[in-house]
Design a protein around this motif. Structure first.
Motif, mmCIF file in Angstrom:
data_model
loop_
_atom_site.group_PDB
_atom_site.id
_atom_site.type_symbol
_atom_site.label_atom_id
_atom_site.label_comp_id
_atom_site.label_asym_id
_atom_site.label_seq_id
_atom_site.Cartn_x
_atom_site.Cartn_y
_atom_site.Cartn_z
ATOM 1 N N ALA A 64 -3.486 4.702 -6.751
ATOM 2 C CA ALA A 64 -4.601 3.806 -7.051
ATOM 3 C C ALA A 64 -4.159 2.828 -8.127
ATOM 4 O O ALA A 64 -3.254 3.124 -8.900
ATOM 5 C CB ALA A 64 -5.792 4.612 -7.542
ATOM 6 N N LEU B 59 -7.786 0.428 -13.597
ATOM 7 C CA LEU B 59 -8.673 1.590 -13.515
ATOM 8 C C LEU B 59 -8.838 2.218 -14.886
ATOM 9 O O LEU B 59 -9.948 2.586 -15.278
ATOM 10 C CB LEU B 59 -8.106 2.594 -12.516
ATOM 11 N N LEU C 29 -11.120 0.053 -16.848
ATOM 12 C CA LEU C 29 -12.497 0.204 -16.363
ATOM 13 C C LEU C 29 -13.088 1.516 -16.836
ATOM 14 O O LEU C 29 -14.235 1.578 -17.279
ATOM 15 C CB LEU C 29 -12.505 0.134 -14.831
ATOM 16 N N ARG C 30 -12.244 2.575 -16.778
ATOM 17 C CA ARG C 30 -12.739 3.881 -17.183
ATOM 18 C C ARG C 30 -13.157 3.858 -18.642
ATOM 19 O O ARG C 30 -14.234 4.325 -19.014
ATOM 20 C CB ARG C 30 -11.669 4.940 -16.960
ATOM 21 N N TYR D 229 -16.369 1.780 -19.180
ATOM 22 C CA TYR D 229 -17.562 2.535 -18.764
ATOM 23 C C TYR D 229 -17.878 3.616 -19.782
ATOM 24 O O TYR D 229 -19.031 3.835 -20.140
ATOM 25 C CB TYR D 229 -17.323 3.190 -17.398
ATOM 26 N N ARG D 230 -16.799 4.305 -20.236
ATOM 27 C CA ARG D 230 -17.021 5.427 -21.134
ATOM 28 C C ARG D 230 -17.627 4.955 -22.443
ATOM 29 O O ARG D 230 -18.568 5.545 -22.963
ATOM 30 C CB ARG D 230 -15.695 6.148 -21.382
ATOM 31 N N ARG E 4 -21.236 3.966 -21.866
ATOM 32 C CA ARG E 4 -22.052 5.133 -21.582
ATOM 33 C C ARG E 4 -22.323 5.930 -22.852
ATOM 34 O O ARG E 4 -23.439 6.350 -23.112
ATOM 35 C CB ARG E 4 -21.288 6.002 -20.588
ATOM 36 N N ALA F 261 -23.044 -4.406 -19.542
ATOM 37 C CA ALA F 261 -22.341 -3.924 -18.360
ATOM 38 C C ALA F 261 -21.820 -5.099 -17.552
ATOM 39 O O ALA F 261 -20.694 -5.070 -17.044
ATOM 40 C CB ALA F 261 -23.276 -3.074 -17.514
ATOM 41 N N VAL G 201 -18.022 -4.352 -17.778
ATOM 42 C CA VAL G 201 -17.651 -3.468 -16.676
ATOM 43 C C VAL G 201 -17.431 -4.224 -15.367
ATOM 44 O O VAL G 201 -16.440 -4.012 -14.671
ATOM 45 C CB VAL G 201 -18.739 -2.385 -16.497
ATOM 46 N N ASP G 202 -18.352 -5.133 -15.067
ATOM 47 C CA ASP G 202 -18.313 -5.757 -13.748
ATOM 48 C C ASP G 202 -17.018 -6.506 -13.424
ATOM 49 O O ASP G 202 -16.489 -6.363 -12.316
ATOM 50 C CB ASP G 202 -19.535 -6.664 -13.551
ATOM 51 N N ALA H 23 -14.409 -3.919 -12.630
ATOM 52 C CA ALA H 23 -14.667 -3.251 -11.352
ATOM 53 C C ALA H 23 -14.262 -4.160 -10.200
ATOM 54 O O ALA H 23 -13.689 -3.706 -9.204
ATOM 55 C CB ALA H 23 -16.145 -2.887 -11.254
ATOM 56 N N VAL I 154 -10.523 -4.019 -9.838
ATOM 57 C CA VAL I 154 -10.070 -2.783 -9.193
ATOM 58 C C VAL I 154 -10.322 -2.847 -7.696
ATOM 59 O O VAL I 154 -9.471 -2.453 -6.896
ATOM 60 C CB VAL I 154 -10.795 -1.557 -9.816
ATOM 61 N N ARG I 155 -11.474 -3.376 -7.309
ATOM 62 C CA ARG I 155 -11.788 -3.469 -5.880
ATOM 63 C C ARG I 155 -10.808 -4.385 -5.170
ATOM 64 O O ARG I 155 -10.321 -4.092 -4.089
ATOM 65 C CB ARG I 155 -13.218 -3.983 -5.680
#
Lengths: 129, 538
Positions: free
Chosen positions: A29, A34, A37-38, A41-42, A45, A103, A107-108, A111, A114-115
């Motif tokens: 991956a 990633l 991103l992780r 997000y963390r 969150r 976010a 984040v976006d 993400a 990554v996509r």
């Protein structure tokens, strides 16, 4: 009483094994994106969840532990505890807006990256490191 | 009991039939095609964030929330205010912590999320068992409440026969909504319900404030007088008591609500019908905004009921004050028999009715989906199931779940089963919440950990609940004349939530030691699916 940190015991264990794993056997991956991103997000969150949960836990603890303080009247009949409760509800609207904005900003974009990388994994497998 | 005219009853009946006809029609029109699973379980993910948000809010604000929370505020003041805050914040927590990864990880049910890293029949069966044990109590408490509520609204004699008829009637309607409408049909019903609910709540709250010259101080003073408790109304402790143990009990209940209420399967199921992570975020923003607004309104309604109706009349009609919204609307009009009273009362009664119907339909659908998707399609059948078969099975499981719930509700209608709401939320907080947080955020989570989490948390909550003071040993318990309890609290969260998390952690540690190969495999699966979890990348 559930301390807020109880929700995270496993996370404190996670970084080391994953990094070892990454060194020995690169996952196919997309790696760097990633990871970014992780952690984005963390961070988001942790801040948002701990603030929401923490403020409520403090509120309930004060309600039960210091009922006289929370029962003291601040304006007319309105007691401090009631005022704080309603304030939390009002602040919620702002918190949700803030979360959406943060976010979208942090984040976006990651993400999306990554996509996009996941769609062409072969070429970027080398380029990523 | 029946001190309002037959004109009101006629209007209420006409309104009920209109609502039922309208929503049934919408369910049939919006219902899925016979062999399209995605449509049945998620409605094609075609709802806009606003609509989906309203549907989430509709599912979240159940009849129990509307009626019991208002009742608790009216009778216990401050304790009810805290409950309103925790109810609103629970959904906020769901949005901040779980909503986006949950949407990316799941497709139809909770079993899909959990089986992502730990595949297998045992996991599917466990998640179905937990879904059922969290939804069925909630369903039974609302249906059995529907009996006494409808007889109250329609002014029927308050005897067992009439209540049974009402329960069976509401139960059959709920089965029809769930089986025919699927997610899309019930989403439409939830949207109508939440709009009606907000509309009538705003109206009633405005009328309350208007009665007291828009002065919150006046309302609170009148509520203190009406509750008969004086200043204690605005202090913590009226609901459960003021001793140290009772205060701890109160704190435990609130923490359980904030951790568990929004994790229940019928709410998380709505998240899967959002298009992507940004869409689920926007949906949740609308849902949280709606629910928070409603909780603010509930505070006004409950205080208004204490001020205008008074605690003696409220407890005379229902010991837990669950009819306070209805009694408040009757007290607000121009007097018995006047046109304004009739219209206001009919509107509130209609809203309560549609709230009741839609919330039981949502829960039936969640339970039936889990039975059809987790148990039938993934646990019983080894080879793949045709979508058409699974749809048919989902329809029949709706009927089965609905029938079981109706039978149970008829059996327990003479007991005070409000404790089942607490039980459902406790299971949500001690089994569902730990399993989901571990499964989404911990790569070391394994099969034994997952099963220990799900079964251990549920069993702990169940056992402690049975032996708690809410079931026996106190005058307000389910069995007030028996005393077999040894757990000294009313809710189990204080013990069962840490137990659920601990069980999940210990179970995983056990697998790391004893079944290293399998736990490495779980970790590999987690890492493989992480791009999908975080970014919806395939």
């Amino acid at each position: 009483m559930t301390h807020p940190d109880d929700r995270y015991p496993p996370l404190s264990h996670t970084p080391q094994p994953y990094q070892e794993y990454q060194e020995y056997q690169p996952p196919h991956a997309p790696g760097a994106d990633l990871t970014a991103l992780r952690s984005a997000y963390r961070g988001l969150r942790r801040v948002s969840t701990l603030t929401a949960l923490g403020s409520f836990v403090v509120y309930v603890a004060l309600s039960c532990g210091a009922p006289d303080l929370m029962g003291s009247e601040i304006a007319g009949e309105l007691s401090l505890g009631m005022g704080l409760g309603i304030l939390q509800l009002l602040v919620t609207f702002g918190a949700v807006l803030w979360y959406g904005r943060s976010a979208q900003r942090s984040v976006d974009p990651l993400a999306r990256a990554v996509r996009e990388r996941a769609l062409r994994p072969v070429r970027d497998a080398g380029a990523a490191r | 009991m029946n001190d309002y005219g037959s004109g009101t009853q006629a209007l209420v009946l006409v309104l009920f039939s209109t609502l039922v006809t309208l929503t049934l029609l919408m369910c049939v029109m919006a219902g899925p095609d016979r062999d399209d699973l995605t449509n049945f379980y998620t409605g094609y993910r075609s709802l806009t964030p606003l609509k989906n948000g309203l549907a989430i809010a509709g599912d979240y604000i159940s009849a129990a929330t509307v009626l019991s929370t208002t009742g608790i505020i009216a009778l216990a003041g401050y304790d009810g205010y805290v409950l309103a805050v925790s109810t609103a914040l629970s959904l906020v927590l769901l949005m901040f912590l779980l909503a986006e990864p949950l949407r990316n990880a799941g497709s139809f049910t909770m079993g899909d999320v959990l089986a992502r890293t730990v595949p297998g029949r045992s996991v599917r069966i466990a998640s179905c068992v937990v879904t059922l044990s969290a939804t069925l109590p909630f369903l039974v408490v609302q249906l059995s409440g529907a009996g006494s509520l409808l007889t109250f609204i329609l002014g029927m004699p308050h005897e067992a026969g009439a209540r049974t008829v009402c329960i069976v009637l509401v139960g059959s309607l709920m089965i029809v909504y769930a089986a025919i409408g699927g997610m899309r049909g019930t989403a439409l019903v939830q949207m109508i319900k939440i709009v009606l609910l907000l509309g009538t709540s705003v109206t009633v709250a405005a009328l309350v404030l208007n009665r007291f010259g828009w002065s919150p101080g006046e309302v609170l003073r009148a509520a203190e007088r009406g509750s008969g408790t004086g200043p204690a109304f605005l202090h913590q402790g009226l609901q459960l008591g003021t001793s140290a143990a009772q205060r701890l009990d109160f704190a435990s209940l609130q923490i359980t609500v904030i951790l568990g209420a929004a994790c229940l399967p019928h709410i998380t199921m709505r998240l899967y019908s959002a298009r992507d992570a940004p869409a689920v975020r926007r949906s949740m923003s609308w849902a949280v905004g709606t629910v928070t607004t409603f909780c603010l309104l509930v505070i006004i309604l409950g205080t208004g009921a204490a001020a205008l109706v008074g605690s003696p009349s409220l407890t005379a009609a229902d010991p837990r004050g669950r009819t306070s919204v209805l009694m408040l609307s009757r007290a607000l009009g121009g007097g018995p028999g006047s046109a304004s009273t009739t219209v206001l009362y009919a509107a509130v009664a209609g809203t309560v009715f549609i709230t009741l119907l839609s919330s039981v339909a949502g829960m039936t659908l969640a339970a039936a989906s889990s039975l059809a998707h987790d148990l039938f399609a993934h646990a019983l059948r080894r080879q793949g199931t045709a979508p058409r078969t699974e749809m048919t099975v989902a329809g029949w499981t709706s009927v089965a779940v609905g029938t079981v719930a109706v039978v149970l509700s008829v059996l327990v209608q003479n007991w005070d089963v409000g404790v089942l709401t607490t039980l459902a939320i406790c299971i949500g907080a001690s089994a569902v919440a730990p399993a989901l947080t571990y499964s989404l955020f911990w790569r070391g989570f394994t099969r034994t950990g997952l099963l220990a989490c799900l079964y251990g948390g549920t069993a702990c909550a169940l056992v402690l609940m049975v032996f708690s003071r809410a079931v026996s040993g106190t005058p307000s318990a389910v069995f007030p004349h028996a005393d077999f309890g040894w757990f000294p609290l009313q809710s189990t969260g204080l013990v069962s939530i840490p137990f659920g998390y601990l069980a999940g952690w210990l179970g995983s540690r056990y697998d790391h030691r004893r079944r290293a190969a399998e736990s490495r495999e779980n970790r590999r699966r987690y890492e493989e699916s992480e791009a999908r979890l975080l970014a919806a990348a395939e």
